[in-house]
Design a protein around this motif. Structure first.
Motif, PDB file in Angstrom:
ATOM      1  N   ALA A 108     -66.150  -9.521 -38.361  1.00 13.89           N
ATOM      2  CA  ALA A 108     -65.889  -8.775 -39.604  1.00 13.89           C
ATOM      3  C   ALA A 108     -66.153  -7.279 -39.469  1.00 13.89           C
ATOM      4  O   ALA A 108     -66.513  -6.617 -40.437  1.00 13.89           O
ATOM      5  CB  ALA A 108     -66.709  -9.354 -40.765  1.00 13.89           C
ATOM      6  N   ASN A 109     -65.952  -6.725 -38.258  1.00 10.57           N
ATOM      7  CA  ASN A 109     -66.333  -5.340 -38.006  1.00 10.57           C
ATOM      8  C   ASN A 109     -65.618  -4.840 -36.752  1.00 10.57           C
ATOM      9  O   ASN A 109     -65.983  -5.248 -35.639  1.00 10.57           O
ATOM     10  CB  ASN A 109     -67.856  -5.270 -37.838  1.00 10.57           C
ATOM     11  N   PRO A 110     -64.623  -3.963 -36.879  1.00  9.44           N
ATOM     12  CA  PRO A 110     -63.901  -3.489 -35.693  1.00  9.44           C
ATOM     13  C   PRO A 110     -64.781  -2.791 -34.669  1.00  9.44           C
ATOM     14  O   PRO A 110     -64.602  -2.980 -33.459  1.00  9.44           O
ATOM     15  CB  PRO A 110     -62.863  -2.522 -36.289  1.00  9.44           C
ATOM     16  N   ALA A 111     -65.738  -1.975 -35.122  1.00 14.18           N
ATOM     17  CA  ALA A 111     -66.597  -1.258 -34.172  1.00 14.18           C
ATOM     18  C   ALA A 111     -67.460  -2.232 -33.384  1.00 14.18           C
ATOM     19  O   ALA A 111     -67.586  -2.127 -32.153  1.00 14.18           O
ATOM     20  CB  ALA A 111     -67.472  -0.247 -34.916  1.00 14.18           C
ATOM     21  N   VAL A 112     -68.064  -3.179 -34.068  1.00 13.00           N
ATOM     22  CA  VAL A 112     -68.892  -4.176 -33.399  1.00 13.00           C
ATOM     23  C   VAL A 112     -68.046  -5.032 -32.455  1.00 13.00           C
ATOM     24  O   VAL A 112     -68.491  -5.399 -31.355  1.00 13.00           O
ATOM     25  CB  VAL A 112     -69.619  -5.047 -34.436  1.00 13.00           C
ATOM     26  N   THR A 113     -66.827  -5.340 -32.855  1.00 11.12           N
ATOM     27  CA  THR A 113     -65.930  -6.111 -32.002  1.00 11.12           C
ATOM     28  C   THR A 113     -65.675  -5.374 -30.695  1.00 11.12           C
ATOM     29  O   THR A 113     -65.746  -5.962 -29.606  1.00 11.12           O
ATOM     30  CB  THR A 113     -64.601  -6.388 -32.724  1.00 11.12           C
ATOM     31  N   VAL A 114     -65.388  -4.080 -30.775  1.00 12.21           N
ATOM     32  CA  VAL A 114     -65.171  -3.279 -29.568  1.00 12.21           C
ATOM     33  C   VAL A 114     -66.438  -3.256 -28.716  1.00 12.21           C
ATOM     34  O   VAL A 114     -66.386  -3.455 -27.491  1.00 12.21           O
ATOM     35  CB  VAL A 114     -64.746  -1.847 -29.939  1.00 12.21           C
ATOM     36  N   GLY A 115     -67.577  -3.021 -29.343  1.00 14.35           N
ATOM     37  CA  GLY A 115     -68.827  -2.960 -28.589  1.00 14.35           C
ATOM     38  C   GLY A 115     -69.133  -4.250 -27.858  1.00 14.35           C
ATOM     39  O   GLY A 115     -69.598  -4.236 -26.704  1.00 14.35           O
ATOM     40  N   ARG A 116     -68.863  -5.377 -28.495  1.00 14.20           N
ATOM     41  CA  ARG A 116     -69.185  -6.672 -27.891  1.00 14.20           C
ATOM     42  C   ARG A 116     -68.268  -7.028 -26.728  1.00 14.20           C
ATOM     43  O   ARG A 116     -68.551  -7.949 -25.956  1.00 14.20           O
ATOM     44  CB  ARG A 116     -69.166  -7.758 -28.975  1.00 14.20           C
ATOM     45  N   ALA A 117     -67.178  -6.290 -26.553  1.00 11.52           N
ATOM     46  CA  ALA A 117     -66.322  -6.501 -25.389  1.00 11.52           C
ATOM     47  C   ALA A 117     -66.972  -5.975 -24.116  1.00 11.52           C
ATOM     48  O   ALA A 117     -66.563  -6.337 -23.001  1.00 11.52           O
ATOM     49  CB  ALA A 117     -64.969  -5.808 -25.598  1.00 11.52           C
ATOM     50  N   PHE A 118     -68.010  -5.140 -24.247  1.00 14.43           N
ATOM     51  CA  PHE A 118     -68.651  -4.505 -23.096  1.00 14.43           C
ATOM     52  C   PHE A 118     -69.755  -5.363 -22.488  1.00 14.43           C
ATOM     53  O   PHE A 118     -70.408  -4.926 -21.545  1.00 14.43           O
ATOM     54  CB  PHE A 118     -69.228  -3.146 -23.512  1.00 14.43           C
ATOM     55  N   THR A 119     -69.982  -6.550 -23.019  1.00 15.59           N
ATOM     56  CA  THR A 119     -71.052  -7.403 -22.500  1.00 15.59           C
ATOM     57  C   THR A 119     -70.543  -8.816 -22.243  1.00 15.59           C
ATOM     58  O   THR A 119     -69.957  -9.445 -23.143  1.00 15.59           O
ATOM     59  CB  THR A 119     -72.245  -7.443 -23.474  1.00 15.59           C
ATOM     60  N   ASP A 120     -70.757  -9.308 -21.034  1.00 14.12           N
ATOM     61  CA  ASP A 120     -70.318 -10.660 -20.697  1.00 14.12           C
ATOM     62  C   ASP A 120     -71.466 -11.634 -20.922  1.00 14.12           C
ATOM     63  O   ASP A 120     -71.979 -12.268 -19.996  1.00 14.12           O
ATOM     64  CB  ASP A 120     -69.858 -10.706 -19.239  1.00 14.12           C
ATOM     65  N   THR A 121     -71.885 -11.714 -22.191  1.00 17.26           N
ATOM     66  CA  THR A 121     -72.998 -12.584 -22.576  1.00 17.26           C
ATOM     67  C   THR A 121     -72.576 -13.418 -23.775  1.00 17.26           C
ATOM     68  O   THR A 121     -71.413 -13.407 -24.188  1.00 17.26           O
ATOM     69  CB  THR A 121     -74.253 -11.749 -22.899  1.00 17.26           C
ATOM     70  N   PHE A 122     -73.526 -14.103 -24.382  1.00 16.61           N
ATOM     71  CA  PHE A 122     -73.254 -15.046 -25.465  1.00 16.61           C
ATOM     72  C   PHE A 122     -72.414 -14.432 -26.584  1.00 16.61           C
ATOM     73  O   PHE A 122     -71.506 -15.064 -27.121  1.00 16.61           O
ATOM     74  CB  PHE A 122     -74.591 -15.542 -26.027  1.00 16.61           C
ATOM     75  N   ALA A 123     -72.710 -13.195 -26.969  1.00 16.66           N
ATOM     76  CA  ALA A 123     -72.044 -12.569 -28.110  1.00 16.66           C
ATOM     77  C   ALA A 123     -70.772 -11.819 -27.739  1.00 16.66           C
ATOM     78  O   ALA A 123     -70.143 -11.214 -28.600  1.00 16.66           O
ATOM     79  CB  ALA A 123     -73.005 -11.606 -28.808  1.00 16.66           C
TER      80      ALA A 123
ATOM     81  N   LEU B 161     -57.839 -16.218 -38.738  1.00 15.57           N
ATOM     82  CA  LEU B 161     -58.003 -16.539 -40.157  1.00 15.57           C
ATOM     83  C   LEU B 161     -59.474 -16.430 -40.550  1.00 15.57           C
ATOM     84  O   LEU B 161     -59.803 -15.914 -41.637  1.00 15.57           O
ATOM     85  CB  LEU B 161     -57.480 -17.945 -40.444  1.00 15.57           C
ATOM     86  N   GLY B 162     -60.369 -16.891 -39.684  1.00 15.64           N
ATOM     87  CA  GLY B 162     -61.797 -16.767 -39.962  1.00 15.64           C
ATOM     88  C   GLY B 162     -62.208 -15.313 -40.154  1.00 15.64           C
ATOM     89  O   GLY B 162     -63.034 -14.998 -41.024  1.00 15.64           O
ATOM     90  N   GLU B 163     -61.631 -14.412 -39.349  1.00 17.69           N
ATOM     91  CA  GLU B 163     -61.944 -12.992 -39.489  1.00 17.69           C
ATOM     92  C   GLU B 163     -61.393 -12.403 -40.792  1.00 17.69           C
ATOM     93  O   GLU B 163     -62.038 -11.557 -41.417  1.00 17.69           O
ATOM     94  CB  GLU B 163     -61.400 -12.214 -38.292  1.00 17.69           C
ATOM     95  N   VAL B 164     -60.222 -12.837 -41.193  1.00 17.17           N
ATOM     96  CA  VAL B 164     -59.663 -12.379 -42.478  1.00 17.17           C
ATOM     97  C   VAL B 164     -60.598 -12.797 -43.613  1.00 17.17           C
ATOM     98  O   VAL B 164     -60.937 -11.985 -44.487  1.00 17.17           O
ATOM     99  CB  VAL B 164     -58.252 -12.965 -42.704  1.00 17.17           C
ATOM    100  N   VAL B 165     -61.022 -14.045 -43.600  1.00 17.54           N
ATOM    101  CA  VAL B 165     -61.893 -14.560 -44.668  1.00 17.54           C
ATOM    102  C   VAL B 165     -63.232 -13.837 -44.663  1.00 17.54           C
ATOM    103  O   VAL B 165     -63.725 -13.390 -45.714  1.00 17.54           O
ATOM    104  CB  VAL B 165     -62.093 -16.079 -44.499  1.00 17.54           C
ATOM    105  N   ALA B 166     -63.850 -13.715 -43.486  1.00 16.86           N
ATOM    106  CA  ALA B 166     -65.167 -13.082 -43.400  1.00 16.86           C
ATOM    107  C   ALA B 166     -65.115 -11.629 -43.869  1.00 16.86           C
ATOM    108  O   ALA B 166     -65.995 -11.168 -44.611  1.00 16.86           O
ATOM    109  CB  ALA B 166     -65.680 -13.147 -41.963  1.00 16.86           C
ATOM    110  N   THR B 167     -64.082 -10.901 -43.446  1.00 23.12           N
ATOM    111  CA  THR B 167     -63.981  -9.485 -43.808  1.00 23.12           C
ATOM    112  C   THR B 167     -63.665  -9.311 -45.285  1.00 23.12           C
ATOM    113  O   THR B 167     -64.237  -8.439 -45.950  1.00 23.12           O
ATOM    114  CB  THR B 167     -62.904  -8.787 -42.957  1.00 23.12           C
ATOM    115  N   ALA B 168     -62.771 -10.130 -45.814  1.00 21.54           N
ATOM    116  CA  ALA B 168     -62.424 -10.036 -47.234  1.00 21.54           C
ATOM    117  C   ALA B 168     -63.652 -10.271 -48.102  1.00 21.54           C
ATOM    118  O   ALA B 168     -63.912  -9.535 -49.069  1.00 21.54           O
ATOM    119  CB  ALA B 168     -61.328 -11.036 -47.582  1.00 21.54           C
TER     120      ALA B 168
END
Length: 264
Positions: A192-207, A146-153
């Motif tokens: 709020a960003n599919p590309a950034v979401t995919v990219g952040r899956a490649f790092t096991d850090t805070f983000a 729900l947070g992602e729906v709100v942020a993206t909208a």
């Protein structure tokens, strides 16, 4: 898309801009966890760096590609363009222009996604982390979606609404400020960003975000895109103008006819 730069240059700008954005998000998250054990301070540092980094990137690359750095923004602009070609506001899927726009969307989304992955790898390299390690940070719960729906909208309404109210020149500040605030008022910290979401899956850090959490985040973001378009139509009228095509500025004003030139 109304940007005048060649498609290859626009794609390069989207690749570099999205990569730099993810490097800022991931890198500042790593730095924050090394400097403080307080999660609140970590999030404050991460969100502050993101605000400044995003604002600079939009100001710099907006004139080249529109500074989307985000597939849902690119899709929203595509919808705006299609509806502007059809006076009924329903869009016309036929014809050369629609096909060209679809090709541009595909190129932009591919560039954004590749850039996001490279940005995560770059951030890991700068901090001597493993270049690629899948994140173990599970983010899978209905309240986060729900947070992602709100942020993206909200992002879509802002990006399309600024040109409508003749405030497109404020995009670097307004968009960055919105994302910074959404870090704090949404449960998901506003990917709020599919590309950034995919990219952040490649790092096991805070983000980072666990690969298994990515699909539902993307679904929620696409739902937010639909909600944002509906809200824009409600608030500003159903027909979307071409001026929404560039995040960082309106389309150029056509030149005035010269004196003595024939007029229709």
């Amino acid at each position: 898309m109304t940007a005048t730069a060649p498609l290859g240059r626009r794609a390069a700008a989207e690749f570099v801009g999205t990569g730099a954005l993810v490097a800022v998000v991931v890198g500042s998250g790593i730095q924050a966890t090394r400097l403080s054990q307080d999660v609140g301070v970590q999030l404050l540092a991460n969100s502050t760096a993101t605000v400044f980094g995003l604002g600079v990137l939009i100001a710099l690359l907006g004139p080249v590609s529109g500074a989307h750095f985000n597939p849902v923004v690119t899709l929203a602009v595509w919808v705006a363009d299609r509806r502007s070609h059809d006076g009924s506001g329903t869009g016309d899927p036929r014809g050369a222009s629609a096909g060209t726009h679809a090709r541009e969307v595909a190129v932009h989304v591919a560039a954004q996604t590749a850039g996001a992955i490279c940005g995560a790898v770059l951030a890991d390299a700068m901090f001597a982390e493993p270049l690629v390690r899948w994140s173990g940070h599970e983010r899978s719960a209905p309240h986060l979606w729900l947070g992602e729906v709100v942020a993206t909208a909200g992002l879509i309404v802002l990006v399309l609404g600024l040109p409508r109210v003749r405030r497109a020149h404020l995009a670097p500040v307004a968009v960055a400020a919105y994302i910074g605030s959404a870090y704090w008022f949404t449960s998901s910290t506003s990917f709020a960003n599919p590309a950034v979401t995919v990219g952040r899956a490649f790092t096991d850090t805070f983000a980072g975000i666990a690969p298994g959490s990515v699909p539902m985040f993307v679904v929620a973001q696409l739902a937010g895109l639909a909600v944002g378009l509906a809200l824009f139509g409600l608030l500003f009228g159903m027909r979307l103008g071409r001026s929404a095509a560039a995040v960082a500025g309106p389309a150029p004003t056509p030149p005035r006819p010269r004196e003595g030139s024939a007029r229709p």
